[in-house]
Scaffold this active site. Structure first.
Site, PDB file in Angstrom:
ATOM      1  N   HIS A   1       0.835  -1.204   0.000  1.00  8.22           N
ATOM      2  CA  HIS A   1       0.000   0.000   0.000  1.00  8.22           C
ATOM      3  C   HIS A   1       0.867   1.249   0.000  1.00  8.22           C
ATOM      4  O   HIS A   1       1.547   1.523   0.992  1.00  8.22           O
ATOM      5  CB  HIS A   1      -0.875   0.024   1.251  1.00  8.22           C
ATOM      6  CG  HIS A   1      -1.659  -1.239   1.458  1.00  8.22           C
ATOM      7  ND1 HIS A   1      -1.089  -2.389   1.938  1.00  8.22           N
ATOM      8  CD2 HIS A   1      -2.967  -1.521   1.239  1.00  8.22           C
ATOM      9  CE1 HIS A   1      -2.009  -3.337   2.007  1.00  8.22           C
ATOM     10  NE2 HIS A   1      -3.159  -2.837   1.589  1.00  8.22           N
TER      11      HIS A   1
ATOM     12  N   GLY B   1      -1.631  -4.284  11.969  1.00 10.60           N
ATOM     13  CA  GLY B   1      -2.227  -4.815  10.738  1.00 10.60           C
ATOM     14  C   GLY B   1      -3.700  -5.059  10.987  1.00 10.60           C
ATOM     15  O   GLY B   1      -4.548  -4.541  10.261  1.00 10.60           O
ATOM     16  N   PRO B   2      -4.029  -5.832  12.048  1.00  8.69           N
ATOM     17  CA  PRO B   2      -5.435  -5.910  12.435  1.00  8.69           C
ATOM     18  C   PRO B   2      -5.848  -4.518  12.938  1.00  8.69           C
ATOM     19  O   PRO B   2      -5.367  -4.056  13.980  1.00  8.69           O
ATOM     20  CB  PRO B   2      -5.434  -6.951  13.561  1.00  8.69           C
ATOM     21  CG  PRO B   2      -4.148  -7.717  13.384  1.00  8.69           C
ATOM     22  CD  PRO B   2      -3.178  -6.711  12.843  1.00  8.69           C
TER      23      PRO B   2
ATOM     24  N   ASP C   1      -9.084   5.691   9.022  1.00 12.90           N
ATOM     25  CA  ASP C   1     -10.531   5.504   9.186  1.00 12.90           C
ATOM     26  C   ASP C   1     -10.828   4.100   9.699  1.00 12.90           C
ATOM     27  O   ASP C   1     -11.705   3.905  10.538  1.00 12.90           O
ATOM     28  CB  ASP C   1     -11.244   5.686   7.837  1.00 12.90           C
ATOM     29  CG  ASP C   1     -11.145   7.107   7.316  1.00 12.90           C
ATOM     30  OD1 ASP C   1     -11.817   7.991   7.861  1.00 12.90           O
ATOM     31  OD2 ASP C   1     -10.371   7.320   6.364  1.00 12.90           O
TER      32      ASP C   1
ATOM     33  N   ASN D   1      -8.536  10.782   5.616  1.00 15.51           N
ATOM     34  CA  ASN D   1      -8.567  10.876   4.148  1.00 15.51           C
ATOM     35  C   ASN D   1      -9.882  10.384   3.552  1.00 15.51           C
ATOM     36  O   ASN D   1     -10.016  10.268   2.341  1.00 15.51           O
ATOM     37  CB  ASN D   1      -7.374  10.127   3.532  1.00 15.51           C
ATOM     38  CG  ASN D   1      -7.421   8.627   3.837  1.00 15.51           C
ATOM     39  OD1 ASN D   1      -8.393   8.128   4.399  1.00 15.51           O
ATOM     40  ND2 ASN D   1      -6.375   7.916   3.460  1.00 15.51           N
TER      41      ASN D   1
ATOM     42  N   HIS E   1      -5.922   2.935  -2.501  1.00 20.30           N
ATOM     43  CA  HIS E   1      -5.557   2.448  -1.157  1.00 20.30           C
ATOM     44  C   HIS E   1      -4.455   1.378  -1.215  1.00 20.30           C
ATOM     45  O   HIS E   1      -3.443   1.478  -0.543  1.00 20.30           O
ATOM     46  CB  HIS E   1      -6.812   1.901  -0.465  1.00 20.30           C
ATOM     47  CG  HIS E   1      -6.544   0.945   0.641  1.00 20.30           C
ATOM     48  ND1 HIS E   1      -6.507   1.327   1.962  1.00 20.30           N
ATOM     49  CD2 HIS E   1      -6.281  -0.379   0.631  1.00 20.30           C
ATOM     50  CE1 HIS E   1      -6.236   0.267   2.710  1.00 20.30           C
ATOM     51  NE2 HIS E   1      -6.098  -0.780   1.936  1.00 20.30           N
TER      52      HIS E   1
ATOM     53  N   SER F   1     -14.767 -11.224  41.409  1.00 20.33           N
ATOM     54  CA  SER F   1     -14.933 -12.565  40.846  1.00 20.33           C
ATOM     55  C   SER F   1     -13.615 -13.153  40.372  1.00 20.33           C
ATOM     56  O   SER F   1     -13.418 -14.360  40.393  1.00 20.33           O
ATOM     57  CB  SER F   1     -15.885 -12.527  39.647  1.00 20.33           C
ATOM     58  OG  SER F   1     -17.132 -12.039  40.041  1.00 20.33           O
TER      59      SER F   1
ATOM     60  N   GLU G   1     -12.932  -5.697  27.649  1.00 23.25           N
ATOM     61  CA  GLU G   1     -11.989  -6.818  27.598  1.00 23.25           C
ATOM     62  C   GLU G   1     -10.981  -6.686  26.457  1.00 23.25           C
ATOM     63  O   GLU G   1      -9.804  -6.992  26.611  1.00 23.25           O
ATOM     64  CB  GLU G   1     -12.741  -8.150  27.454  1.00 23.25           C
ATOM     65  CG  GLU G   1     -13.625  -8.525  28.632  1.00 23.25           C
ATOM     66  CD  GLU G   1     -15.010  -7.892  28.550  1.00 23.25           C
ATOM     67  OE1 GLU G   1     -15.285  -7.157  27.578  1.00 23.25           O
ATOM     68  OE2 GLU G   1     -15.820  -8.120  29.467  1.00 23.25           O
TER      69      GLU G   1
ATOM     70  N   PHE H   1     -15.375 -14.854  28.046  1.00 27.32           N
ATOM     71  CA  PHE H   1     -15.161 -13.581  27.355  1.00 27.32           C
ATOM     72  C   PHE H   1     -13.750 -13.459  26.778  1.00 27.32           C
ATOM     73  O   PHE H   1     -13.368 -12.391  26.285  1.00 27.32           O
ATOM     74  CB  PHE H   1     -15.502 -12.409  28.276  1.00 27.32           C
ATOM     75  CG  PHE H   1     -16.882 -12.508  28.867  1.00 27.32           C
ATOM     76  CD1 PHE H   1     -17.924 -13.062  28.117  1.00 27.32           C
ATOM     77  CD2 PHE H   1     -17.148 -12.103  30.161  1.00 27.32           C
ATOM     78  CE1 PHE H   1     -19.199 -13.188  28.657  1.00 27.32           C
ATOM     79  CE2 PHE H   1     -18.424 -12.233  30.708  1.00 27.32           C
ATOM     80  CZ  PHE H   1     -19.453 -12.775  29.951  1.00 27.32           C
TER      81      PHE H   1
ATOM     82  N   HIS I   1     -14.116 -18.606  36.161  1.00 29.15           N
ATOM     83  CA  HIS I   1     -15.410 -19.147  35.758  1.00 29.15           C
ATOM     84  C   HIS I   1     -15.207 -19.984  34.493  1.00 29.15           C
ATOM     85  O   HIS I   1     -15.757 -19.709  33.431  1.00 29.15           O
ATOM     86  CB  HIS I   1     -16.425 -18.016  35.564  1.00 29.15           C
ATOM     87  CG  HIS I   1     -16.708 -17.267  36.851  1.00 29.15           C
ATOM     88  ND1 HIS I   1     -15.715 -16.696  37.606  1.00 29.15           N
ATOM     89  CD2 HIS I   1     -17.871 -17.018  37.504  1.00 29.15           C
ATOM     90  CE1 HIS I   1     -16.243 -16.128  38.680  1.00 29.15           C
ATOM     91  NE2 HIS I   1     -17.543 -16.324  38.651  1.00 29.15           N
TER      92      HIS I   1
ATOM     93  N   HIS J   1     -22.355 -17.830  29.775  1.00 28.11           N
ATOM     94  CA  HIS J   1     -21.146 -17.564  30.557  1.00 28.11           C
ATOM     95  C   HIS J   1     -20.271 -18.801  30.731  1.00 28.11           C
ATOM     96  O   HIS J   1     -19.194 -18.714  31.301  1.00 28.11           O
ATOM     97  CB  HIS J   1     -21.537 -17.036  31.947  1.00 28.11           C
ATOM     98  CG  HIS J   1     -22.008 -15.616  31.940  1.00 28.11           C
ATOM     99  ND1 HIS J   1     -22.939 -15.160  31.041  1.00 28.11           N
ATOM    100  CD2 HIS J   1     -21.664 -14.557  32.715  1.00 28.11           C
ATOM    101  CE1 HIS J   1     -23.158 -13.868  31.269  1.00 28.11           C
ATOM    102  NE2 HIS J   1     -22.394 -13.481  32.267  1.00 28.11           N
TER     103      HIS J   1
ATOM    104  N   ARG K   1     -14.719 -21.175  39.345  1.00 26.28           N
ATOM    105  CA  ARG K   1     -15.525 -20.437  40.322  1.00 26.28           C
ATOM    106  C   ARG K   1     -15.817 -21.323  41.532  1.00 26.28           C
ATOM    107  O   ARG K   1     -15.889 -20.859  42.659  1.00 26.28           O
ATOM    108  CB  ARG K   1     -16.857 -20.033  39.681  1.00 26.28           C
ATOM    109  CG  ARG K   1     -17.807 -19.441  40.690  1.00 26.28           C
ATOM    110  CD  ARG K   1     -19.132 -19.038  40.079  1.00 26.28           C
ATOM    111  NE  ARG K   1     -19.929 -18.340  41.076  1.00 26.28           N
ATOM    112  CZ  ARG K   1     -21.066 -18.792  41.572  1.00 26.28           C
ATOM    113  NH1 ARG K   1     -21.584 -19.923  41.138  1.00 26.28           N
ATOM    114  NH2 ARG K   1     -21.722 -18.115  42.489  1.00 26.28           N
TER     115      ARG K   1
HETATM  116  C1  LIG Z   1      -9.407  -5.940  11.677  1.00 26.64           C
HETATM  117  C2  LIG Z   1      -9.117  -5.690  10.218  1.00 26.64           C
HETATM  118  N1  LIG Z   1     -10.116  -5.762   9.333  1.00 26.64           N
HETATM  119  C3  LIG Z   1      -9.874  -5.590   8.021  1.00 26.64           C
HETATM  120  C4  LIG Z   1      -8.614  -5.348   7.576  1.00 26.64           C
HETATM  121  C5  LIG Z   1      -8.330  -5.217   6.087  1.00 26.64           C
HETATM  122  N2  LIG Z   1      -8.038  -3.803   5.750  1.00 26.64           N
HETATM  123  C6  LIG Z   1      -6.783  -3.372   5.620  1.00 26.64           C
HETATM  124  S1  LIG Z   1      -6.710  -1.732   5.319  1.00 26.64           S
HETATM  125  C7  LIG Z   1      -8.392  -1.594   5.321  1.00 26.64           C
HETATM  126  C8  LIG Z   1      -9.058  -0.257   5.100  1.00 26.64           C
HETATM  127  C9  LIG Z   1      -8.499   0.732   6.001  1.00 26.64           C
HETATM  128  O1  LIG Z   1      -8.928   1.998   5.694  1.00 26.64           O
HETATM  129  P1  LIG Z   1      -8.088   3.222   6.275  1.00 26.64           P
HETATM  130  O2  LIG Z   1      -7.713   2.936   7.652  1.00 26.64           O
HETATM  131  O3  LIG Z   1      -8.888   4.455   6.033  1.00 26.64           O
HETATM  132  O4  LIG Z   1      -6.776   3.208   5.430  1.00 26.64           O
HETATM  133  P2  LIG Z   1      -6.484   3.949   4.048  1.00 26.64           P
HETATM  134  O5  LIG Z   1      -7.489   3.474   3.055  1.00 26.64           O
HETATM  135  O6  LIG Z   1      -6.621   5.398   4.305  1.00 26.64           O
HETATM  136  O7  LIG Z   1      -5.107   3.506   3.713  1.00 26.64           O
HETATM  137  C10 LIG Z   1      -8.969  -2.825   5.574  1.00 26.64           C
HETATM  138  C11 LIG Z   1     -10.433  -3.051   5.642  1.00 26.64           C
HETATM  139  C12 LIG Z   1      -7.594  -5.275   8.533  1.00 26.64           C
HETATM  140  N3  LIG Z   1      -6.326  -5.055   8.209  1.00 26.64           N
HETATM  141  N4  LIG Z   1      -7.866  -5.413   9.846  1.00 26.64           N
END
Ligand SMILES: Cc1ncc(C[n+]2csc(CCOP(=O)(O)OP(=O)(O)O)c2C)c(N)n1
Length: 668
Positions: free
Chosen positions: A35, A124-125, A162, A192, A266, A387, A414, A440, A464, A476, A523
């Protein structure tokens, strides 16, 4: 964008930012994946941050008092790699940029902690980075309170897009950060209006700035391509008494000719002609992967700017009366001498007295011996303190303005809690533990997984732990959770059977410097399993023979964890009374058992013709101990709401059922 001849003149901030843009374009183009949109969009903001605002010394990316930079929008990894390369972080030469996303490179698709020098956390996530950064900012405040601001005085900067702010975890993170008044935390929002599917507004109507403001943050909107505004906003952020958000209005792929501002850029790899057009628009005349020397020199100078501050800091540390403790706890992440003296005494007493109780209570008792001895431990709970038995008498709340408290009221958050714990551990100098219910764990799982991937020492107390919680019912009652957590690599899942095991497991978890742990605790009360003192920490073997056959060679081996060890022991009584040699193996931590040598594993599993496992969860994974043909007594579906004794009977997790199954197998 005004044209500049990139090879001449004193580099302007724009020329320096364009170096980030060029590298990002070239690397993504060479890899044919990745990217460049986000790195090009945020290059101006990042350039101001890294050339004049952030405290760091590129030569020493481990300097404990550096500002932390978290790229929460991890897909924009080339932004970070460009900055690491340009500022001169050792090991990030141009070859690494050329090898973006290739096998063996230091520049993987998304930033990976421990893999690339200068990467503070794996991202990344989306949203995780932001929530992890909250933990880093918490650790900073706590250590500043413990060691003083002449040793700990830094900020945490986050770049989030975003996507990060759409993710639910961002809500937990920003409300926790505001409540704790983490004024050293600044989020730079890449505003953006672009995500993968198009403009963010196709899925978003909210106003992020208003949202942060409502949560209690100091907020500001700027043009993310106006260097003056960026500079002013970063200076403003440093003066706020609350965490701060700067919404930087940017154009994705800024500088990339006709692709600039195009939502579809993107993760789009520019064609050769588009790259040529972008280079022209930026007046970037250098060949791919080449930075004109004046620009490269200006970047290196920026990267070295913090060297003086670092050296002064090192002198202060040398003179400090905290030196030894700081070096041990923060630099080396080592436990103090005598960390387990109290715990050892507690174990000896427990083996002697053999109290029957819930394993969560036993865990709380172990913590009473550990928390006073290990100042780095910071506890907490997601609103289930009573708990989870995570609070130890004498602890005070971690809160503004005096952050020396060691107990965090995470609130009902959590996911944010688990991510913050990762951040605290990554920061160093803190060993976080916290509690919620095992069911959870699913709410925390993305952060637990990242913690395992990064190899951080955080301890998730999860009480628990089965239908044994009783009346709260199937919502639960964890059923598949042990199996699903055991499936995560580099995660220790402990399920102690009694007071001795609980204490032993805590010790193993604390000694596992590069591995997170789950402490699954009951528990309900359970009788003591270990009533004979042992010099060895048997849980450090992961599984061990708790009771041998006393009527000749074992014909039945029973395997169990946690509260079901008592069920197995009762079944053993019944079988042995009928003359069937039966042994019981307690399995508090499978992952550690897997690390034992083959001989130990073979001996522990034993040669009895009948093998049966008992656990109040699903069978998945138990083949490890009982083979394909082994018997299993546990759950096959969800639980129910009733007193736990009745549930164990109804779901047939009983000694009688184990015995019956053993006979059926013996006679088969
Ligand atoms: C939890 C999660 N869900 C989905 C993705 C896949 N993903 C990577 S970038 C993106 C869009 C992100 O948009 P934004 O943060 O606005 O980045 P930009 O387009 O401005 O680079 C997605 C859905 C991910 N990396 N993590």
């Amino acid at each position: 964008m005004p044209a500049h001849d990139s090879a001449a003149a004193t580099p302007t901030p724009l020329m320096m930012a364009n170096a980030v843009r060029a590298l990002s374009m070239d690397a993504v183009h060479a890899a044919r994946s990745g990217h460049q949109g986000m790195p090009m969009g945020m290059a101006d903001v990042a350039t101001v941050l890294f050339t004049g605002v952030m405290k760091y010394d590129a030569a020493d990316p481990q300097w404990p008092d550096r500002d932390r930079f978290v790229l929460s929008a991890g897909h924009g990894s080339m932004l970070l790699y460009s900055l690491l390369h340009l500022t001169g972080v050792p090991g990030i030469g141009m070859d690494e940029i050329r090898n973006f996303r290739q096998w063996g490179s230091k520049t993987p698709g998304h930033p990976e902690y421990g893999h690339t020098p200068g990467v503070e956390t794996t991202t990344g996530p989306l949203g995780q980075g932001l929530a992890t950064a909250v933990g880093m900012a918490m650790a900073e405040r706590h250590l500043a309170a413990r060691f003083g601001e002449d040793l700990v005085d830094h900020r945490t900067w986050v770049v989030a897009g975003d996507g990060c702010l759409m993710e639910g975890i961002s809500h937990e993170a920003i409300s926790l950060a505001a409540r704790l008044k983490l004024d050293r935390l600044t989020v730079l929002f890449d505003d953006n209006n672009t995500t993968i599917d198009g403009e963010a507004t196709i899925a978003e109507i909210g106003d992020q700035v208003a949202r942060f403001k409502a949560a209690g943050w100091a907020v500001k909107r700027i043009d993310g391509h106006d260097f003056g505004q960026i500079r002013k906003a970063l200076a403003w952020a440093k003066k706020q008494r609350m965490p701060s958000l700067i919404a930087c209005r940017t154009r994705i792929s800024k500088g990339a000719g006709r692709k600039e501002g195009d939502p579809h850029s993107h993760g789009y790899t520019l064609f050769d002609a588009e790259i040529a057009e972008a280079r022209e628009a930026m007046a970037w005349t250098a060949a791919p992967f080449e930075i004109p020397e004046p620009i490269a020199a200006a970047w290196r100078e920026a990267g070295a700017k913090g060297g003086g501050a670092r050296r002064k800091w090192a002198k202060r540390l040398k003179r400090s009366h905290h030196r030894d403790d700081f070096e041990r706890a923060v630099v080396q992440n080592k436990l103090p001498a005598g960390a387990f003296a109290g715990l050892d005494a507690h174990v000896a007493k427990m083996a002697e007295t053999g109290p029957a109780n819930a394993t969560r209570v036993h865990s709380g008792a172990a913590l009473e011996a550990l928390v006073p001895a290990i100042a780095e431990m910071i506890g907490g709970s997601a609103d289930l303190t009573g708990s989870n038995n995570t609070f130890v008498k004498g602890m005070t709340a971690f809160d503004a303005p005096d952050y020396d408290g060691r107990y965090v009221h995470y609130g009902v958050r959590e996911h944010g809690m688990a991510a913050a714990m990762n951040g605290m551990a990554l920061h160093g100098g803190v060993i976080p533990y916290s509690g919620t219910f095992l069911a959870f764990a699913d709410y925390s799982r993305p952060a637990i997984r990242l913690g395992a991937l990064m190899g951080v020492r955080v301890i998730h107390v999860m009480t628990h732990d089965s239908i044994g919680l009783g009346e709260d019912g199937p919502t639960h009652q964890p059923v598949e959770h042990l199996a699903s957590l055991r499936a995560i690599p580099n995660l220790l899942v402990f399920r102690p059977a009694d007071a001795v095991e609980a204490a032993e497991c805590w010790r193993v978890a604390l000694e596992a410097q590069f591995t997170p742990s789950i402490m699954a605790l009951s528990r309900q009360k359970t009788p003591a399993a270990r009533t004979v003192p042992s010099a060895e920490n048997l849980c450090a073997r992961g599984a061990y023979e708790l009771a041998a056959s006393t009527v000749g060679a074992a014909r039945v081996s029973l395997f169990a964890s946690g509260t079901e060890v008592a069920v197995a022991m009762a079944a053993r009584e019944q079988l042995q009374a009928a003359g069937v040699g039966t042994r019981v193996v307690s399995t508090p931590c499978w992952e550690i058992f897997d690390l034992q040598d083959d001989l130990y594993q073979i001996e522990t599993i034993g040669a009895a013709p009948v093998r049966i496992a008992v656990e109040a969860g699903v069978r998945q994974g138990w083949t490890r101990f009982i083979g394909e043909g082994g018997g299993f007594v546990g759950m096959t579906g969800f639980g129910a709401s009733a007193p736990y004794e009745r549930l164990y009977k109804e779901f047939r997790i009983t000694a009688e059922h184990v015995t019956e199954l053993a006979w059926a197998k013996l006679e088969a």
